[in-house]
Enzyme design. Sequence first.
Site, PDB file in Angstrom:
ATOM      1  N   ARG A  62      63.854  72.049  31.867  1.00  0.00           N
ATOM      2  CA  ARG A  62      62.951  71.888  33.245  1.00  0.00           C
ATOM      3  C   ARG A  62      62.292  72.879  33.630  1.00  0.00           C
ATOM      4  O   ARG A  62      61.239  72.925  34.381  1.00  0.00           O
ATOM      5  CB  ARG A  62      63.888  70.800  34.113  1.00  0.00           C
ATOM      6  CG  ARG A  62      62.805  70.440  35.456  1.00  0.00           C
ATOM      7  CD  ARG A  62      63.287  69.290  36.052  1.00  0.00           C
ATOM      8  NE  ARG A  62      64.759  69.252  36.441  1.00  0.00           N
ATOM      9  CZ  ARG A  62      65.204  69.824  37.197  1.00  0.00           C
ATOM     10  NH1 ARG A  62      64.784  70.679  38.195  1.00  0.00           N
ATOM     11  NH2 ARG A  62      66.846  69.748  37.264  1.00  0.00           N
ATOM     12  N   TYR A 115      38.865  60.355  37.808  1.00  0.00           N
ATOM     13  CA  TYR A 115      39.571  59.482  36.954  1.00  0.00           C
ATOM     14  C   TYR A 115      40.071  58.651  38.201  1.00  0.00           C
ATOM     15  O   TYR A 115      40.724  59.143  39.205  1.00  0.00           O
ATOM     16  CB  TYR A 115      40.670  60.295  36.371  1.00  0.00           C
ATOM     17  CG  TYR A 115      41.685  59.309  35.660  1.00  0.00           C
ATOM     18  CD1 TYR A 115      41.601  58.358  35.117  1.00  0.00           C
ATOM     19  CD2 TYR A 115      43.264  59.726  36.162  1.00  0.00           C
ATOM     20  CE1 TYR A 115      42.585  57.362  34.506  1.00  0.00           C
ATOM     21  CE2 TYR A 115      44.281  58.887  35.777  1.00  0.00           C
ATOM     22  CZ  TYR A 115      43.882  57.584  34.972  1.00  0.00           C
ATOM     23  OH  TYR A 115      44.836  56.958  34.479  1.00  0.00           O
ATOM     24  N   ASP A 187      39.327  69.979  37.271  1.00  0.00           N
ATOM     25  CA  ASP A 187      39.875  69.080  36.370  1.00  0.00           C
ATOM     26  C   ASP A 187      39.007  69.454  34.907  1.00  0.00           C
ATOM     27  O   ASP A 187      37.708  69.065  35.195  1.00  0.00           O
ATOM     28  CB  ASP A 187      40.019  67.690  36.667  1.00  0.00           C
ATOM     29  CG  ASP A 187      40.595  66.835  35.563  1.00  0.00           C
ATOM     30  OD1 ASP A 187      40.395  66.975  34.237  1.00  0.00           O
ATOM     31  OD2 ASP A 187      41.253  65.862  35.834  1.00  0.00           O
ATOM     32  N   LYS A 212      44.287  64.221  26.183  1.00  0.00           N
ATOM     33  CA  LYS A 212      43.030  63.823  25.598  1.00  0.00           C
ATOM     34  C   LYS A 212      42.828  64.859  24.603  1.00  0.00           C
ATOM     35  O   LYS A 212      43.395  64.692  23.602  1.00  0.00           O
ATOM     36  CB  LYS A 212      42.092  63.843  26.920  1.00  0.00           C
ATOM     37  CG  LYS A 212      42.682  63.141  27.998  1.00  0.00           C
ATOM     38  CD  LYS A 212      42.754  61.748  27.589  1.00  0.00           C
ATOM     39  CE  LYS A 212      43.530  60.887  28.765  1.00  0.00           C
ATOM     40  NZ  LYS A 212      43.844  61.011  29.887  1.00  0.00           N
TER      41      LYS A 212
HETATM   42  N1  LCS Z   1      42.235  63.770  34.466  1.00  0.00           N
HETATM   43  C1  LCS Z   1      41.283  63.159  33.818  1.00  0.00           C
HETATM   44  C2  LCS Z   1      39.883  63.434  33.727  1.00  0.00           C
HETATM   45  C3  LCS Z   1      41.723  61.815  33.298  1.00  0.00           C
HETATM   46  O1  LCS Z   1      40.747  61.350  32.460  1.00  0.00           O
HETATM   47  C4  LCS Z   1      42.846  61.579  33.185  1.00  0.00           C
HETATM   48  C5  LCS Z   1      43.355  60.415  32.638  1.00  0.00           C
HETATM   49  C6  LCS Z   1      44.014  62.407  33.847  1.00  0.00           C
HETATM   50  C7  LCS Z   1      43.520  63.458  34.599  1.00  0.00           C
HETATM   51  C8  LCS Z   1      45.271  61.907  34.025  1.00  0.00           C
HETATM   52  O2  LCS Z   1      46.042  62.160  32.842  1.00  0.00           O
HETATM   53  P1  LCS Z   1      47.312  61.698  32.336  1.00  0.00           P
HETATM   54  O3  LCS Z   1      48.230  61.706  33.309  1.00  0.00           O
HETATM   55  O4  LCS Z   1      46.947  60.147  31.636  1.00  0.00           O
HETATM   56  O5  LCS Z   1      47.736  62.610  31.019  1.00  0.00           O
HETATM   57  N2  LCS Z   1      42.245  59.403  32.129  1.00  0.00           N
HETATM   58  C9  LCS Z   1      42.606  58.271  31.596  1.00  0.00           C
HETATM   59  C10 LCS Z   1      41.408  57.324  31.245  1.00  0.00           C
HETATM   60  O6  LCS Z   1      40.394  57.639  31.729  1.00  0.00           O
HETATM   61  N3  LCS Z   1      41.844  56.426  30.756  1.00  0.00           N
HETATM   62  O7  LCS Z   1      43.325  56.300  30.600  1.00  0.00           O
HETATM   63  C11 LCS Z   1      43.701  57.395  31.061  1.00  0.00           C
END
Ligand code: LCS
Length: 399
Positions: A62, A115, A187, A212
């Site tokens: 951790r 998001y 982001d 992603k």
């Molecule tokens: N930032 C962006 C721009 C995102 O599109 C997402 C998730 C996150 C942060 C959060 O990331 P995660 O915790 O899921 O790794 N976006 C998603 C979307 O557009 N569809 O499903 C998840």
Amino acid sequence: MKESELRKMSFATICVHGSGGPDPYTRALNVPIYQSSTFAFRSAREGAEIFAGEREGYVYTRLGNPTLVAFEREMAFLEGGEAALATASGMAATTTVILTLMRSGENLVASDTLYGGTHELFRHTLSKMGIEVRDVDATKPEEVEAAFDANTRILFIETPSNPTLKIIDIAKMAEIAHRHGAKLVVDNTFATPYYQRPLQFGADIVVHSATKYIGGHGDTIGGVIVGPKEIIEKARRETLRDLGGCLSPFNAWLLLRGLKTLPVRMERHSWNAMRIAQYLSFHPKVSKVYYPGLRIHPQHELAVKQMTGFGGMIAFELKGGRRAGEILMDSVKLMTLAVSLGDVDTLIEHPASMTHSTYTREELEKVGITEGLVRLSVGIEDVNDLINDLSQALKKVPA
Ligand code: LCS
């Protein structure tokens, strides 16, 4: 090769070679998965010294792990930052940054197009903790400026934004944030460091959903924060230690593997997306296409200024509204109806009822996430197969 020599190489070469060369213990060329929760101390004194921060060494995954460190080092390198911290998800990255820099009674200015999960974190969870979030249209610098006061600590933006691909001027936002003694957090999930490096334009911290494009294969959840060493170490030793949202060694290894092919994947995503955006913009059943690579995009010039490519995300609006979108999404055969993005497979989804369903009806209307808006995460398949799939599905949509 020495790190100083590698730093002079091009981005694509660093992606392949940047994780530090062979493992110093075994000479394994790829970083091994150090699948261990804890690390043995050589002596009681050594353990106490590591805990006291007087000596370097691993303690507990951790708090740090060699596979995670390899991923962190490479991400810092690629974003041009001093240091990086791996987290369990993109949401954990954002939460960790905010709770490292802010306390209750302070406020955060945020772009109104994010998001849906980030928007919900801001509106719901942060407000429960006494952190106020002020939404602004970040394409209007005067609106951003007006939202600041003496208690503003962070300006948070996504560019290109999810889902409408709004482009925000990073240098301008950095100037405003710094004038008010606040930090600019960007982001960079949609662009990736291959196409955009926000720190070069004055941003203080970059966050990613590594789930992603960084991972790229739709098989991992992960996140990362890149920024100044002092903030990253505070985030590691205080916030992440306390909140506990660390990345697993196996996922760090998958992300490292993903990084090796990031440039070739991004180029293919981007090439395919441009072709599909052009195809859609001439289609009679489509009323609007959002893709920063198109000249008709309202911030195309800005995209050219701060990005070196436009990425694989497209949103488009169908003339027939929600019903037309449903027919389209139910009719595609090759594309998959699913949320998430940045995978090698093409994914299609409906933001208003899925990724952005956390927005209120008024908020959706204000930021242009209409009932007829469909989002495409364009994969790396042959683009002609993707266009043929869209074409046969669009034929089923009533005129
Ligand atoms: N930032 C962006 C721009 C995102 O599109 C997402 C998730 C996150 C942060 C959060 O990331 P995660 O915790 O899921 O790794 N976006 C998603 C979307 O557009 N569809 O499903 C998840």
